[in-house]
Design a protein around this motif. Structure first.
Motif, PDB file in Angstrom:
ATOM      1  N   ALA A   1      -0.802   6.091   2.371  1.00  0.00           N
ATOM      2  CA  ALA A   1      -1.839   5.107   2.047  1.00  0.00           C
ATOM      3  C   ALA A   1      -2.729   4.778   3.240  1.00  0.00           C
ATOM      4  CB  ALA A   1      -1.194   3.823   1.525  1.00  0.00           C
TER       5      ALA A   1
ATOM      6  N   GLY B   1       0.253  -3.766  -3.935  1.00  0.00           N
ATOM      7  CA  GLY B   1       0.269  -2.311  -3.863  1.00  0.00           C
ATOM      8  C   GLY B   1       1.518  -1.733  -3.237  1.00  0.00           C
TER       9      GLY B   1
ATOM     10  N   CYS C   1       1.636  -0.307   5.663  1.00  0.00           N
ATOM     11  CA  CYS C   1       1.657   0.491   4.441  1.00  0.00           C
ATOM     12  C   CYS C   1       2.427   1.786   4.673  1.00  0.00           C
ATOM     13  CB  CYS C   1       0.228   0.795   3.989  1.00  0.00           C
ATOM     14  SG  CYS C   1      -0.727   1.735   5.208  1.00  0.00           S
TER      15      CYS C   1
ATOM     16  N   VAL D   1      -6.417   6.178   3.615  1.00  0.00           N
ATOM     17  CA  VAL D   1      -7.277   5.692   2.527  1.00  0.00           C
ATOM     18  C   VAL D   1      -7.704   4.253   2.806  1.00  0.00           C
ATOM     19  CG1 VAL D   1      -7.460   5.295   0.050  1.00  0.00           C
ATOM     20  CG2 VAL D   1      -6.101   7.208   0.898  1.00  0.00           C
ATOM     21  N   ILE D   2      -6.739   3.398   3.143  1.00  0.00           N
ATOM     22  CA  ILE D   2      -7.051   1.995   3.403  1.00  0.00           C
ATOM     23  C   ILE D   2      -7.953   1.863   4.628  1.00  0.00           C
ATOM     24  CG2 ILE D   2      -6.070  -0.273   3.927  1.00  0.00           C
ATOM     25  CD1 ILE D   2      -3.562   0.595   2.384  1.00  0.00           C
TER      26      ILE D   2
ATOM     27  N   TYR E   1      -1.237   3.069  -4.868  1.00  0.00           N
ATOM     28  CA  TYR E   1      -1.958   1.801  -4.870  1.00  0.00           C
ATOM     29  C   TYR E   1      -2.481   1.483  -3.465  1.00  0.00           C
ATOM     30  CZ  TYR E   1       0.946   1.451  -9.059  1.00  0.00           C
ATOM     31  OH  TYR E   1       1.589   1.705 -10.238  1.00  0.00           O
ATOM     32  N   THR E   2      -3.790   1.564  -3.292  1.00  0.00           N
ATOM     33  CA  THR E   2      -4.397   1.256  -1.995  1.00  0.00           C
ATOM     34  C   THR E   2      -5.402   0.105  -2.072  1.00  0.00           C
ATOM     35  OG1 THR E   2      -6.100   2.948  -2.377  1.00  0.00           O
ATOM     36  CG2 THR E   2      -4.120   3.632  -1.154  1.00  0.00           C
TER      37      THR E   2
ATOM     38  N   GLY F   1       0.826  -1.193   0.000  1.00  0.00           N
ATOM     39  CA  GLY F   1       0.000   0.000   0.000  1.00  0.00           C
ATOM     40  C   GLY F   1       0.862   1.245   0.000  1.00  0.00           C
ATOM     41  N   CYS F   2       0.743   2.034  -1.044  1.00  0.00           N
ATOM     42  CA  CYS F   2       1.476   3.291  -1.157  1.00  0.00           C
ATOM     43  C   CYS F   2       0.519   4.343  -1.700  1.00  0.00           C
ATOM     44  CB  CYS F   2       2.696   3.133  -2.059  1.00  0.00           C
ATOM     45  SG  CYS F   2       2.296   2.656  -3.760  1.00  0.00           S
ATOM     46  N   ARG F   3       1.019   5.533  -1.951  1.00  0.00           N
ATOM     47  CA  ARG F   3       0.106   6.614  -2.342  1.00  0.00           C
ATOM     48  C   ARG F   3      -0.603   6.320  -3.659  1.00  0.00           C
ATOM     49  NH1 ARG F   3       5.093   9.747  -3.608  1.00  0.00           N
ATOM     50  NH2 ARG F   3       5.084  10.438  -1.452  1.00  0.00           N
TER      51      ARG F   3
ATOM     52  N   TYR G   1     -11.615   2.195   3.959  1.00  0.00           N
ATOM     53  CA  TYR G   1     -12.307   1.123   3.243  1.00  0.00           C
ATOM     54  C   TYR G   1     -13.058   0.187   4.187  1.00  0.00           C
ATOM     55  CZ  TYR G   1      -9.441   2.299  -0.895  1.00  0.00           C
ATOM     56  OH  TYR G   1      -8.830   2.918  -1.949  1.00  0.00           O
TER      57      TYR G   1
END
Length: 203
Positions: free
Chosen positions: A34, A96, A30, A37-38, A7-8, A3-5, A41
């Motif tokens: 990220a 990600g 991550c 954002v994650i 790809y989340t 998980g990075c900026r 979810y």
């Protein structure tokens, strides 16, 4: 771990899949960008912004040239990541993850920790790209990422067909024909999942 900026989604789906298969807890390690954002979810995930990254401050990537900066970043990651390792049943690295070299150093440290505990390890997605071409700048690094996982019996790589080609090239294996159906005629699904004798990597 991923998980990075940019790809989340991938780390979210990976962690949620684990929960739906019966895991009690799923941790997502991550980058700081990220994490919120994650977290948005699903409230079921434990999201920890442990991965070091280029924060877009202009000179951060240049700092990667200096060993002391690498050691400092890895030390910060270890402080955030290592206390959780003893709680893990399996570690998935790669969904990600991106291609930031600072993240690559974190992955290198995580793989070493997994091997030390004989922890089952699954490497997927961006993690496979680091396996193929990453050389750590850590002072005590004596192996490339590929050498680090070679022979580790508790490691599974899950490449797509293009990633499989890069893995084969990295270990000096000549695959017949062209990418795609030609390879699939010579490589079984089990070989693609486990890499067996083709990648000569994980036991």
């Amino acid at each position: 771990m991923g998980g990075c900026r940019e790809y989340t989604g991938a780390p979210f789906f990976s962690a949620m899949s684990a929960l739906r298969m019966g895991c009690d807890l799923a941790y997502v390690f991550c980058t700081p960008d990220a994490a919120p954002v994650i977290k948005s979810y699903s409230p079921e995930l434990i999201v920890l912004p442990a991965l070091q990254e280029d924060r877009g401050k202009g000179d951060d990537l240049n700092k990667y040239e200096y060993p002391e900066a690498v050691e400092e970043a890895v030390s910060l990651f270890r402080g955030d990541f290592f206390p959780w390792v003893s709680r893990m049943s399996v570690l998935v690295i790669g969904p990600g993850l991106g291609d930031d070299p600072w993240v690559g150093e974190c992955m290198y440290a995580a793989v070493r920790a997994a091997k030390h505990r004989d922890l089952p390890l699954i490497i997927d997605g961006s993690g496979i790209n680091f396996v193929v071409g990453f050389e750590s700048r850590q002072k005590d690094a004596r192996q490339s990422m590929l050498e680090l996982i070679q022979g580790y019996h508790n490691c599974i790589l899950t490449p797509n067909i293009a990633e499989f080609g890069r893995l084969a090239e990295a270990v000096g294996l000549q695959l017949p024909g062209k990418i795609g159906t030609h390879w699939q005629q010579h490589v079984s699904p089990v070989d693609l999942l486990m890499l067996g004798s083709y990648a000569r990597g994980c036991g």
